[in-house]
Design a protein around this motif. Structure first.
Motif, PDB file in Angstrom:
ATOM      1  N   LEU A 157       0.782  -1.241   0.000  1.00  0.00           N
ATOM      2  CA  LEU A 157       0.000   0.000   0.000  1.00  0.00           C
ATOM      3  C   LEU A 157       0.812   1.289   0.000  1.00  0.00           C
ATOM      4  O   LEU A 157       0.603   2.134  -0.863  1.00  0.00           O
ATOM      5  CB  LEU A 157      -0.947   0.013   1.209  1.00  0.00           C
ATOM      6  N   PRO A 158       1.756   1.455   0.937  1.00  0.00           N
ATOM      7  CA  PRO A 158       2.471   2.724   0.987  1.00  0.00           C
ATOM      8  C   PRO A 158       3.176   3.032  -0.333  1.00  0.00           C
ATOM      9  O   PRO A 158       3.188   4.162  -0.785  1.00  0.00           O
ATOM     10  CB  PRO A 158       3.490   2.526   2.109  1.00  0.00           C
ATOM     11  N   LEU A 159       3.732   2.003  -0.963  1.00  0.00           N
ATOM     12  CA  LEU A 159       4.421   2.221  -2.222  1.00  0.00           C
ATOM     13  C   LEU A 159       3.468   2.730  -3.281  1.00  0.00           C
ATOM     14  O   LEU A 159       3.755   3.692  -3.980  1.00  0.00           O
ATOM     15  CB  LEU A 159       5.065   0.911  -2.698  1.00  0.00           C
ATOM     16  N   ALA A 160       2.316   2.085  -3.359  1.00  0.00           N
ATOM     17  CA  ALA A 160       1.324   2.509  -4.341  1.00  0.00           C
ATOM     18  C   ALA A 160       0.941   3.961  -4.101  1.00  0.00           C
ATOM     19  O   ALA A 160       0.843   4.754  -5.036  1.00  0.00           O
ATOM     20  CB  ALA A 160       0.097   1.609  -4.253  1.00  0.00           C
ATOM     21  N   ALA A 161       0.783   4.311  -2.833  1.00  0.00           N
ATOM     22  CA  ALA A 161       0.387   5.683  -2.522  1.00  0.00           C
ATOM     23  C   ALA A 161       1.496   6.661  -2.921  1.00  0.00           C
ATOM     24  O   ALA A 161       1.237   7.775  -3.319  1.00  0.00           O
ATOM     25  CB  ALA A 161       0.073   5.794  -1.035  1.00  0.00           C
ATOM     26  N   HIS A 162       2.731   6.205  -2.800  1.00  0.00           N
ATOM     27  CA  HIS A 162       3.860   7.042  -3.179  1.00  0.00           C
ATOM     28  C   HIS A 162       3.791   7.488  -4.631  1.00  0.00           C
ATOM     29  O   HIS A 162       4.311   8.524  -4.999  1.00  0.00           O
ATOM     30  CB  HIS A 162       5.169   6.260  -2.990  1.00  0.00           C
ATOM     31  N   ALA A 163       3.171   6.621  -5.422  1.00  0.00           N
ATOM     32  CA  ALA A 163       3.155   6.877  -6.855  1.00  0.00           C
ATOM     33  C   ALA A 163       2.358   8.126  -7.194  1.00  0.00           C
ATOM     34  O   ALA A 163       2.490   8.664  -8.280  1.00  0.00           O
ATOM     35  CB  ALA A 163       2.576   5.671  -7.583  1.00  0.00           C
ATOM     36  N   TRP A 164       1.553   8.572  -6.254  1.00  0.00           N
ATOM     37  CA  TRP A 164       0.729   9.723  -6.621  1.00  0.00           C
ATOM     38  C   TRP A 164       1.505  11.014  -6.436  1.00  0.00           C
ATOM     39  O   TRP A 164       2.235  11.173  -5.471  1.00  0.00           O
ATOM     40  CB  TRP A 164      -0.650   9.606  -5.962  1.00  0.00           C
ATOM     41  N   PRO A 165       1.441  11.906  -7.434  1.00  0.00           N
ATOM     42  CA  PRO A 165       2.381  13.015  -7.561  1.00  0.00           C
ATOM     43  C   PRO A 165       2.452  13.912  -6.327  1.00  0.00           C
ATOM     44  O   PRO A 165       1.445  14.194  -5.696  1.00  0.00           O
ATOM     45  CB  PRO A 165       1.851  13.794  -8.766  1.00  0.00           C
ATOM     46  N   ALA A 166       3.646  14.332  -6.001  1.00  0.00           N
ATOM     47  CA  ALA A 166       3.870  15.015  -4.746  1.00  0.00           C
ATOM     48  C   ALA A 166       3.422  16.474  -4.763  1.00  0.00           C
ATOM     49  O   ALA A 166       2.717  16.911  -3.881  1.00  0.00           O
ATOM     50  CB  ALA A 166       5.342  14.921  -4.386  1.00  0.00           C
ATOM     51  N   ARG A 167       3.812  17.222  -5.741  1.00  0.00           N
ATOM     52  CA  ARG A 167       3.589  18.652  -5.659  1.00  0.00           C
ATOM     53  C   ARG A 167       2.299  19.127  -6.329  1.00  0.00           C
ATOM     54  O   ARG A 167       1.684  20.087  -5.898  1.00  0.00           O
ATOM     55  CB  ARG A 167       4.781  19.404  -6.249  1.00  0.00           C
ATOM     56  N   ALA A 168       1.913  18.457  -7.369  1.00  0.00           N
ATOM     57  CA  ALA A 168       0.730  18.898  -8.102  1.00  0.00           C
ATOM     58  C   ALA A 168      -0.522  18.727  -7.254  1.00  0.00           C
ATOM     59  O   ALA A 168      -0.570  17.899  -6.360  1.00  0.00           O
ATOM     60  CB  ALA A 168       0.597  18.094  -9.385  1.00  0.00           C
ATOM     61  N   ALA A 169      -1.513  19.562  -7.536  1.00  0.00           N
ATOM     62  CA  ALA A 169      -2.792  19.431  -6.840  1.00  0.00           C
ATOM     63  C   ALA A 169      -3.664  18.462  -7.617  1.00  0.00           C
ATOM     64  O   ALA A 169      -4.787  18.767  -7.971  1.00  0.00           O
ATOM     65  CB  ALA A 169      -3.459  20.787  -6.707  1.00  0.00           C
ATOM     66  N   ALA A 170      -3.104  17.309  -7.926  1.00  0.00           N
ATOM     67  CA  ALA A 170      -3.859  16.320  -8.686  1.00  0.00           C
ATOM     68  C   ALA A 170      -5.087  15.913  -7.898  1.00  0.00           C
ATOM     69  O   ALA A 170      -4.957  15.445  -6.780  1.00  0.00           O
ATOM     70  CB  ALA A 170      -2.996  15.106  -8.978  1.00  0.00           C
ATOM     71  N   PRO A 171      -6.268  16.116  -8.465  1.00  0.00           N
ATOM     72  CA  PRO A 171      -7.469  15.772  -7.703  1.00  0.00           C
ATOM     73  C   PRO A 171      -7.594  14.257  -7.594  1.00  0.00           C
ATOM     74  O   PRO A 171      -7.182  13.523  -8.470  1.00  0.00           O
ATOM     75  CB  PRO A 171      -8.596  16.347  -8.546  1.00  0.00           C
ATOM     76  N   ARG A 172      -8.097  13.839  -6.476  1.00  0.00           N
ATOM     77  CA  ARG A 172      -8.425  12.436  -6.372  1.00  0.00           C
ATOM     78  C   ARG A 172      -9.804  12.329  -5.761  1.00  0.00           C
ATOM     79  O   ARG A 172     -10.336  13.303  -5.243  1.00  0.00           O
ATOM     80  CB  ARG A 172      -7.399  11.675  -5.553  1.00  0.00           C
ATOM     81  N   THR A 173     -10.368  11.164  -5.869  1.00  0.00           N
ATOM     82  CA  THR A 173     -11.715  10.969  -5.359  1.00  0.00           C
ATOM     83  C   THR A 173     -11.657  10.020  -4.175  1.00  0.00           C
ATOM     84  O   THR A 173     -10.844   9.113  -4.139  1.00  0.00           O
ATOM     85  CB  THR A 173     -12.609  10.372  -6.470  1.00  0.00           C
ATOM     86  N   LEU A 174     -12.513  10.306  -3.206  1.00  0.00           N
ATOM     87  CA  LEU A 174     -12.655   9.428  -2.058  1.00  0.00           C
ATOM     88  C   LEU A 174     -14.153   9.149  -1.973  1.00  0.00           C
ATOM     89  O   LEU A 174     -14.951  10.086  -1.881  1.00  0.00           O
ATOM     90  CB  LEU A 174     -12.168  10.187  -0.836  1.00  0.00           C
ATOM     91  N   VAL A 175     -14.508   7.890  -2.032  1.00  0.00           N
ATOM     92  CA  VAL A 175     -15.925   7.553  -1.980  1.00  0.00           C
ATOM     93  C   VAL A 175     -16.248   6.903  -0.643  1.00  0.00           C
ATOM     94  O   VAL A 175     -15.660   5.878  -0.283  1.00  0.00           O
ATOM     95  CB  VAL A 175     -16.315   6.596  -3.138  1.00  0.00           C
ATOM     96  N   ALA A 176     -17.153   7.528   0.107  1.00  0.00           N
ATOM     97  CA  ALA A 176     -17.620   6.936   1.362  1.00  0.00           C
ATOM     98  C   ALA A 176     -18.758   5.993   1.012  1.00  0.00           C
ATOM     99  O   ALA A 176     -19.780   6.415   0.475  1.00  0.00           O
ATOM    100  CB  ALA A 176     -18.103   8.035   2.312  1.00  0.00           C
ATOM    101  N   ARG A 177     -18.539   4.715   1.284  1.00  0.00           N
ATOM    102  CA  ARG A 177     -19.560   3.735   0.892  1.00  0.00           C
ATOM    103  C   ARG A 177     -19.476   2.460   1.731  1.00  0.00           C
ATOM    104  O   ARG A 177     -18.427   2.142   2.287  1.00  0.00           O
ATOM    105  CB  ARG A 177     -19.407   3.389  -0.584  1.00  0.00           C
ATOM    106  N   PRO A 178     -20.573   1.715   1.789  1.00  0.00           N
ATOM    107  CA  PRO A 178     -20.532   0.435   2.483  1.00  0.00           C
ATOM    108  C   PRO A 178     -19.627  -0.534   1.733  1.00  0.00           C
ATOM    109  O   PRO A 178     -19.425  -0.397   0.529  1.00  0.00           O
ATOM    110  CB  PRO A 178     -21.982  -0.067   2.438  1.00  0.00           C
ATOM    111  N   ALA A 179     -19.053  -1.476   2.447  1.00  0.00           N
ATOM    112  CA  ALA A 179     -18.209  -2.496   1.826  1.00  0.00           C
ATOM    113  C   ALA A 179     -18.200  -3.724   2.733  1.00  0.00           C
ATOM    114  O   ALA A 179     -18.593  -3.639   3.896  1.00  0.00           O
ATOM    115  CB  ALA A 179     -16.789  -1.977   1.641  1.00  0.00           C
ATOM    116  N   ARG A 180     -17.764  -4.837   2.170  1.00  0.00           N
ATOM    117  CA  ARG A 180     -17.562  -6.049   2.966  1.00  0.00           C
ATOM    118  C   ARG A 180     -16.075  -6.342   2.998  1.00  0.00           C
ATOM    119  O   ARG A 180     -15.439  -6.443   1.957  1.00  0.00           O
ATOM    120  CB  ARG A 180     -18.292  -7.240   2.339  1.00  0.00           C
TER     121      ARG A 180
END
Ligand code: C2O
Ligand code: CU
Length: 470
Positions: free
Chosen positions: A15-38
């Protein structure tokens, strides 16, 4: 069964490595979805658990940005009730603070809200809803927000441990007894199952000689933790994100109330093939093993590096104690508290009448109403922007409370009249029963800022107020 667990461990480690891949300085938008899951919390011998999640995982994705960088997140609400996201510990503009009614309209089911702010301080932070938090956090809505130093200090691995607590039945279902009056008036909804990064885990694998930076986050809604790393000497380097002089934890235990964080350096001083327990000893008679540090056959180096580094300090405004405005804050109520009355919605009520309305706690004699940030409620304290302020806080109850202030970091000045040893910066401080703690901060961030207990049932039960910086 073994292979499933191994597979999951591998996925978690990636996980941490994958998260690292997301650009550091740019304000690249990302989405966070609050939802039920199993998700599987307890292991293959148990059924999956129906949780509420960000992006289908518990904890939600680790968000990593560089210090000073902007973060833009579209939060979509796919729950059946209102929500918001609060970025705990980040000194951000008030409109981005995620408190329903006080700083924004709640995000209704089906709606999206865009959070957009810069993160001025490096360190370990986290995000969680601020709407019915006592339920939403306890059902699994939270994630780590890591703000990296411009030059991250050298370690072999940087790992996040999100600690969470669940109240499950025998079939690993979440018990739906949220907001019950017993939890609310005692120590909160302490559960029966602790997870580390979303799983009950036997093993955390380490290599002999490696140095880890562990970012511990207590995301539990009520449980206080006190971690001991058997056979190891962890060194604390930051509290609530802010660097301290590197040192061993007091009494050998890392104590974290809900909402609190610690960064530690953990040197893997054991030998290949060995295993050491990490135990939580906070509740007497209810100690348990959180996980084992398991040494595999690799050897990273013969012995861990010797020197400890001090992290670069964040640029926080130093309160001027000579000119500071001094305010007393008294927390009262709860079982065995001796509170005689409190004001709720303008009405003076005795404890019996309060509990009938789901309230048990007060800040300076006032119990907060049902919404996290009630727009019709007056701030308990108004400060002119730039003012230094000392809050002389007294816990006049029989219970510990992690007290959290939004939008600012404060210095811990004294405990029971004695100068505090570290004078550390924090955003949440754990107060023991009947304890007095003085904190100081510069009110430099305009807006209405929540000030509340982070045992979320206590917050719901009235232990909440807000400070206005105008
Ligand atoms: Cu972590 Cu007001 O919250
Ligand atoms: Cu509390």
């Amino acid at each position: 069964m073994r292979s499933t667990r191994r597979h999951l461990l591998k996925a978690a480690a990636a996980l941490p490595l994958a998260a690292h891949a997301w650009p550091a300085r740019a304000a690249a938008p990302r989405t966070l979805v609050a939802r039920p899951a199993r998700v599987n919390l307890v292991g293959p011998a148990y059924p999956d658990t129906e949780v509420w999640s960000f992006d289908g995982t518990v904890p939600g994705p680790i968000i990593r940005i560089r210090q000073g960088a902007r973060l833009r997140v579209d939060v979509r609400n796919e729950l059946s009730q209102d929500t918001t996201v609060h970025w705990h510990g980040i000194r951000l503009p008030n409109a981005m603070d995620g408190v329903p009614h006080l700083t924004q309209k709640p995000i209704a089911p089906g709606e999206t809200f865009t959070y957009d702010f810069a993160a001025p301080d490096a360190g370990t932070y986290w995000y969680h809803p601020h709407s019915r938090s006592f339920e939403q956090v306890a059902r699994g809505l939270y994630g780590a927000l890591i703000v990296e130093e411009a030059e991250p200090p050298p370690v072999d691995r940087d790992e996040v441990w999100v600690l969470a607590d669940w109240r499950l039945d025998r079939d690993a279902r979440i018990q739906p007894d949220f907001g019950n009056l017993r939890d609310l008036s005692h120590d909160g909804r302490v559960g029966n199952t602790m997870t580390l990064n979303g799983q009950v885990r036997d093993d955390f694998r380490v290599a002999a000689g490696e140095r880890l930076r562990l970012r511990l986050i207590n995301a539990a809604s009520a449980r206080v933790t006190a971690l001991e790393f058997k056979g190891h000497q962890p060194v604390v380097i930051a509290l609530d994100g802010h660097p301290i002089e590197p040192q061993p934890p007091e009494g050998g235990r890392i104590v974290l109330g809900p909402g609190m964080r610690a960064d530690i350096l953990l040197d893997a001083a054991g030998m290949p093939g060995e295993r050491y327990q990490v135990v939580d000893t906070w509740y007497r008679g209810r100690e348990y093993r959180l996980v084992d540090l398991v040494y595999d056959d690799r050897r990273r180096r013969d012995r861990p590096p010797q020197a400890f580094f001090r992290l670069p300090a964040n640029k926080l405004p130093e309160p001027d104690l000579d000119r500071a405005e001094r305010r007393e804050v008294v927390f009262s109520g709860g079982a065995m508290g001796g509170m005689t009355a409190a004001t709720l919605d303008g009405e003076r009520l005795d404890p019996r009448a309060l509990i009938e309305r789901g309230k048990a706690w007060a800040v300076n004699g006032v119990a907060a109403g049902d919404h996290d940030g009630q727009h019709d409620v007056q701030p308990f304290l108004t400060l002119r922007r730039g003012t230094s302020c000392v809050l002389a806080m007294a816990n006049d109850t029989s219970w510990p409370h992690p007290i959290h202030l939004h939008g600012h970091a404060f210095r811990v000045l004294s405990v029971n009249g004695q100068p505090s040893r570290l004078r550390e910066w924090r955003d949440t401080v754990l107060m023991q029963p009947r304890e007095k703690i003085d904190i100081a901060f510069v009110a430099d961030n305009p807006g209405d800022w929540m000030f509340h207990c982070h045992i979320l049932d206590h917050q719901q039960g009235g232990m909440m107020a807000h400070v206005r910086v105008a």
